[in-house]
Design a protein around this motif. Structure first.
Motif, PDB file in Angstrom:
ATOM      1  N   ASP A 145      36.489  -0.203  17.409  1.00 48.28           N
ATOM      2  CA  ASP A 145      36.994  -0.001  16.343  1.00 48.28           C
ATOM      3  C   ASP A 145      36.907   1.767  16.132  1.00 48.28           C
ATOM      4  OD1 ASP A 145      38.100   0.735  13.816  1.00 48.28           O
ATOM      5  OD2 ASP A 145      36.903  -0.681  12.718  1.00 48.28           O
ATOM      6  N   GLY A 146      37.847   2.194  16.761  1.00 45.87           N
ATOM      7  CA  GLY A 146      37.796   3.814  16.426  1.00 45.87           C
ATOM      8  C   GLY A 146      38.169   4.468  15.493  1.00 45.87           C
ATOM      9  N   GLY A 147      38.432   3.742  14.341  1.00 43.02           N
ATOM     10  CA  GLY A 147      38.753   4.271  12.847  1.00 43.02           C
ATOM     11  C   GLY A 147      40.300   4.644  12.886  1.00 43.02           C
ATOM     12  N   ASP A 196      27.696   9.602  13.744  1.00 44.24           N
ATOM     13  CA  ASP A 196      28.236  10.955  13.653  1.00 44.24           C
ATOM     14  C   ASP A 196      29.807  10.653  13.305  1.00 44.24           C
ATOM     15  OD1 ASP A 196      29.801  13.247  14.457  1.00 44.24           O
ATOM     16  OD2 ASP A 196      29.134  13.323  16.433  1.00 44.24           O
ATOM     17  N   MET A 197      30.225  11.096  12.031  1.00 40.91           N
ATOM     18  CA  MET A 197      31.296  10.845  11.361  1.00 40.91           C
ATOM     19  C   MET A 197      32.687  11.387  12.261  1.00 40.91           C
ATOM     20  SD  MET A 197      30.487   8.964   9.090  1.00 40.91           S
ATOM     21  CE  MET A 197      32.060   8.752   8.355  1.00 40.91           C
ATOM     22  N   LYS A 198      32.323  12.495  13.177  1.00 41.49           N
ATOM     23  CA  LYS A 198      33.665  12.830  13.967  1.00 41.49           C
ATOM     24  C   LYS A 198      33.658  12.185  15.144  1.00 41.49           C
ATOM     25  CE  LYS A 198      33.378  17.602  11.540  1.00 41.49           C
ATOM     26  NZ  LYS A 198      33.125  18.952  11.893  1.00 41.49           N
ATOM     27  N   ASN A 199      32.742  11.411  15.472  1.00 45.53           N
ATOM     28  CA  ASN A 199      32.679  10.763  16.989  1.00 45.53           C
ATOM     29  C   ASN A 199      33.342   9.421  16.745  1.00 45.53           C
ATOM     30  OD1 ASN A 199      32.339   9.869  19.223  1.00 45.53           O
ATOM     31  ND2 ASN A 199      30.020  10.096  19.441  1.00 45.53           N
ATOM     32  N   PHE A 200      34.680   9.135  17.209  1.00 51.16           N
ATOM     33  CA  PHE A 200      35.393   7.867  17.243  1.00 51.16           C
ATOM     34  C   PHE A 200      35.337   7.397  18.480  1.00 51.16           C
ATOM     35  CE2 PHE A 200      37.061  10.016  13.211  1.00 51.16           C
ATOM     36  CZ  PHE A 200      36.598   8.927  12.376  1.00 51.16           C
ATOM     37  N   GLN A 201      34.674   7.754  19.586  1.00 45.05           N
ATOM     38  CA  GLN A 201      34.782   7.164  20.917  1.00 45.05           C
ATOM     39  C   GLN A 201      34.032   5.600  20.663  1.00 45.05           C
ATOM     40  OE1 GLN A 201      35.924   7.022  23.747  1.00 45.05           O
ATOM     41  NE2 GLN A 201      36.900   9.072  23.908  1.00 45.05           N
ATOM     42  N   GLY A 211      35.065  -5.128  17.384  1.00 49.65           N
ATOM     43  CA  GLY A 211      35.623  -4.237  16.382  1.00 49.65           C
ATOM     44  C   GLY A 211      34.710  -4.110  14.891  1.00 49.65           C
ATOM     45  N   HIS A 212      35.624  -3.980  14.034  1.00 52.12           N
ATOM     46  CA  HIS A 212      35.208  -4.302  12.590  1.00 52.12           C
ATOM     47  C   HIS A 212      34.298  -3.109  12.166  1.00 52.12           C
ATOM     48  CE1 HIS A 212      33.847  -6.337   9.231  1.00 52.12           C
ATOM     49  NE2 HIS A 212      32.690  -6.077   9.368  1.00 52.12           N
ATOM     50  N   THR A 213      33.369  -2.516  12.750  1.00 49.70           N
ATOM     51  CA  THR A 213      32.697  -1.381  12.342  1.00 49.70           C
ATOM     52  C   THR A 213      33.072  -0.096  13.088  1.00 49.70           C
ATOM     53  OG1 THR A 213      30.729  -2.715  11.830  1.00 49.70           O
ATOM     54  CG2 THR A 213      30.461  -0.371  12.233  1.00 49.70           C
ATOM     55  N   PRO A 214      33.713   0.719  12.462  1.00 55.96           N
ATOM     56  CA  PRO A 214      34.091   1.985  12.988  1.00 55.96           C
ATOM     57  C   PRO A 214      33.170   2.718  13.786  1.00 55.96           C
ATOM     58  CG  PRO A 214      34.955   1.941  10.660  1.00 55.96           C
ATOM     59  CD  PRO A 214      34.074   0.923  11.049  1.00 55.96           C
ATOM     60  N   THR A 215      33.505   3.069  14.967  1.00 53.48           N
ATOM     61  CA  THR A 215      32.505   3.470  16.025  1.00 53.48           C
ATOM     62  C   THR A 215      31.806   4.989  15.547  1.00 53.48           C
ATOM     63  OG1 THR A 215      34.147   4.816  17.174  1.00 53.48           O
ATOM     64  CG2 THR A 215      33.444   2.425  18.053  1.00 53.48           C
ATOM     65  N   ASN A 216      32.411   5.651  14.600  1.00 52.23           N
ATOM     66  CA  ASN A 216      31.862   6.808  14.291  1.00 52.23           C
ATOM     67  C   ASN A 216      30.339   6.437  13.339  1.00 52.23           C
ATOM     68  OD1 ASN A 216      33.438   5.837  12.019  1.00 52.23           O
ATOM     69  ND2 ASN A 216      33.381   7.850  11.208  1.00 52.23           N
ATOM     70  N   LEU A 217      30.413   5.251  12.766  1.00 57.15           N
ATOM     71  CA  LEU A 217      29.104   4.795  11.981  1.00 57.15           C
ATOM     72  C   LEU A 217      28.226   4.188  13.093  1.00 57.15           C
ATOM     73  CD1 LEU A 217      31.134   2.781   9.108  1.00 57.15           C
ATOM     74  CD2 LEU A 217      30.176   4.995   8.884  1.00 57.15           C
ATOM     75  N   ILE A 269      40.656   7.084  16.621  1.00 60.39           N
ATOM     76  CA  ILE A 269      41.384   6.638  17.814  1.00 60.39           C
ATOM     77  C   ILE A 269      41.738   5.079  17.957  1.00 60.39           C
ATOM     78  CG2 ILE A 269      41.164   6.776  20.360  1.00 60.39           C
ATOM     79  CD1 ILE A 269      38.743   8.781  19.848  1.00 60.39           C
ATOM     80  N   LEU A 270      42.870   4.997  18.327  1.00 61.51           N
ATOM     81  CA  LEU A 270      43.244   3.456  18.587  1.00 61.51           C
ATOM     82  C   LEU A 270      42.819   3.368  20.223  1.00 61.51           C
ATOM     83  CD1 LEU A 270      44.133   0.658  17.649  1.00 61.51           C
ATOM     84  CD2 LEU A 270      46.656   1.388  18.427  1.00 61.51           C
ATOM     85  N   HIS A 271      42.007   2.590  20.466  1.00 57.56           N
ATOM     86  CA  HIS A 271      41.380   2.345  21.634  1.00 57.56           C
ATOM     87  C   HIS A 271      42.259   1.175  22.333  1.00 57.56           C
ATOM     88  CE1 HIS A 271      38.259   5.157  21.633  1.00 57.56           C
ATOM     89  NE2 HIS A 271      37.748   4.725  20.530  1.00 57.56           N
ATOM     90  N   GLY A 272      42.369   1.332  23.904  1.00 59.51           N
ATOM     91  CA  GLY A 272      42.846   0.257  24.847  1.00 59.51           C
ATOM     92  C   GLY A 272      42.101   0.283  25.962  1.00 59.51           C
ATOM     93  N   LEU A 273      41.395  -0.682  26.339  1.00 60.92           N
ATOM     94  CA  LEU A 273      40.437  -0.855  27.532  1.00 60.92           C
ATOM     95  C   LEU A 273      41.123  -1.714  28.323  1.00 60.92           C
ATOM     96  CD1 LEU A 273      38.559   0.484  25.205  1.00 60.92           C
ATOM     97  CD2 LEU A 273      36.659  -0.702  26.102  1.00 60.92           C
TER      98      LEU A 273
END
Length: 247
Positions: free
Chosen positions: A208-210, A192-197, A182-188, A216-220
């Motif tokens: 970390d989906g921000g 792409d600041m809009k891509n939280f996948q 996690g830790h680093t939001p995935t948009n970074l 998004i709060l992800h659950g895998l």
């Protein structure tokens, strides 16, 4: 050992999103793992700490320590020294949630830390004893990443487990593990600041989906052969959260 594993990304005080995501967890067959950063920034941080503590205690969930667990622990141990840093990193939201009936303007950091520990006597011990990583089959779960320049990832420092960024993201993964972090939001990570996948590269999966930033709060869900389900919880508005199934 359970047949599957359900891992949840950085929560940061988003309790309603957490509760929604947990409704997809099958406790009979799935080991529950939290990737760290349970609180700070979000309004319901104390509820997130309480819920995860209960799941660790009663359901054998695993919670990996994150940098926000560490800075909260620093504040509880030495409030005068670490208050400014903790406040700068969203810690006031956690303090407000634990001391919701208290006028914080009348308290010094030492008094805040003392009252939190009086209201949550389990908290300091819980934070102190969280592990830096969790291994499961060919998977490695960490908060921030590992030092890929070491001969063995096990030689990663405690600091790097919870704080590392670009050297891990950009380094070559020779560990033989698929590393979920996690830790680093995935948009970074996507640039792409809009891509939280989720972000995937070189057997690394960033989750970390921000959530606290409108993401998004992800659950895998994994079995020993790979990812078998992927859920994502988002806020539709201030009163409603929705879940999407991606896999």
């Amino acid at each position: 050992m359970k047949e599957q594993l359900f891992v949840i990304g950085d929560i940061h005080g988003e309790y309603e999103m957490l509760q929604e995501l947990l409704s997809y967890w099958d406790k009979e067959t799935q080991q529950l793992v939290f990737i760290g950063d349970l609180g700070d920034r979000g309004n319901a941080s104390s509820s997130c700490f309480k819920r995860v503590h209960q799941l660790v205690k009663d359901e054998d969930a695993i919670c990996i320590t994150g940098n926000h667990e560490q800075i909260l622990l620093n504040f509880l141990n030495k409030p005068d020294e670490y208050a400014a840093n903790y406040f700068l990193n969203g810690g006031l939201k956690t303090i407000e949630s634990f001391l919701s009936e208290t006028d914080l303007s009348k308290l010094q950091p030492e008094q805040m830390a003392k009252q939190i520990q009086e209201k949550a006597p389990w908290l300091k011990s819980f934070l102190t004893n969280l592990p830096n990583y969790y291994e499961w089959y060919a998977y490695l779960f960490v908060h921030a990443g590992v030092n890929l320049t070491k001969e063995s990832w096990l030689n990663t420092s405690s600091y790097d487990f919870i704080w590392i960024r670009e050297p891990f993201h950009n380094g070559r993964n020779r560990t033989g593990k698929t590393i979920i972090f996690g830790h680093t939001p995935t948009n970074l990570l996507h640039g792409d600041m809009k891509n939280f996948q989720i972000w995937e590269d070189d057997n690394k999966i960033g989750i970390d989906g921000g959530a606290v930033f409108g993401g998004i709060l992800h659950g895998l869900v994994f079995d020993k052969n790979g990812m078998i389900h992927h859920y994502g919880v988002q806020k539709k508005n201030d009163k409603e959260v929705i879940t999407k199934t991606y896999q």
